[in-house]
Design an enzyme around this catalytic site. Sequence first.
Site, PDB file in Angstrom:
ATOM      1  N   GLU A  50       0.864  -1.177   0.000  1.00 22.66           N
ATOM      2  CA  GLU A  50       0.000   0.000   0.000  1.00 22.66           C
ATOM      3  C   GLU A  50       0.903   1.230   0.000  1.00 22.66           C
ATOM      4  OE1 GLU A  50      -2.493   0.138   3.393  1.00 22.66           O
ATOM      5  OE2 GLU A  50      -3.224  -1.907   3.188  1.00 22.66           O
ATOM      6  N   ASP A  61      -4.984   8.697  10.370  1.00 25.98           N
ATOM      7  CA  ASP A  61      -3.582   8.340  10.590  1.00 25.98           C
ATOM      8  C   ASP A  61      -3.157   8.571  12.035  1.00 25.98           C
ATOM      9  OD1 ASP A  61      -3.612   7.891   7.924  1.00 25.98           O
ATOM     10  OD2 ASP A  61      -2.268   9.527   7.368  1.00 25.98           O
TER      11      ASP A  61
END
Length: 268
Positions: A50, A61
């Site tokens: 990824e 995140d």
Amino acid sequence: MTRTSGAAIDDARAQGRAALVVYLPVGYPDVATSIEAARTAVAAGADVVELGLPYSDPGMDGPVVAAAAQAALDGGVRTADVLHAVEQVAATGAATLVMTYYNPVLRYGVETFARDLAAAGGAGLITPDLIPDEAGEWVAAADAHGLDKVFLVAPSSTPERLELTAAASRGFVYAASTMGVTGERATVGERAAELVARTRAAGAERVCVGIGVSTAEHATEVAGYADGVIVGSAAVRALGSAPGPDGLAALGELVGRLRAGVERAGAA
């Protein structure tokens, strides 16, 4: 020929194990090194890569990934750099996805992004902030270019939401092991195995688990019930643990341990 994430997971399954999926942000610590890092991960045993497209407002995140993405943005990384990285990493033969918030795709142009991603050899997108109900334009573009559409589910997802997501996804469904942001944790969420079972029951062909996976022991645990094990923050931390070749070596060692952990589950 572009390798899809579904093909990579199916090949791992044929070997009697789960797939190992490694996340790394493009541009950290710089574009060239991030490409080399992804290649290092593939050489050490990653089945799927990824590549993160750095974004200025990363709602999902955790601190390690957010800091790396900000460093990449400060270094001037752009979407064109991400597409270049996809081309370079896909050339290894690994399935290469882009993980991105949806706004950069909208800004680039959804159809244009799909076209350019496919041309670069990318397998598709993971879109953590996009739900299938609102993804009509992306779904149409992805279908037109044969790209994977990876949507997320969480422990809080209702049966109806699981069914909708399973039906909309191609490649795999990303099961977030816990609620909240990404990051390394002492344990993988205790509800992750249940979420995988519920997502499969809702019609998903492949379910991979991420958030909190950071050690070989975690990898063995998750590989015991999921089709893929996703590692992000731990990989980014290893890469950033030392400059240049030492950071790449640390990343390669971590991925090797994770791959061994996945294989232990398959041998059990």
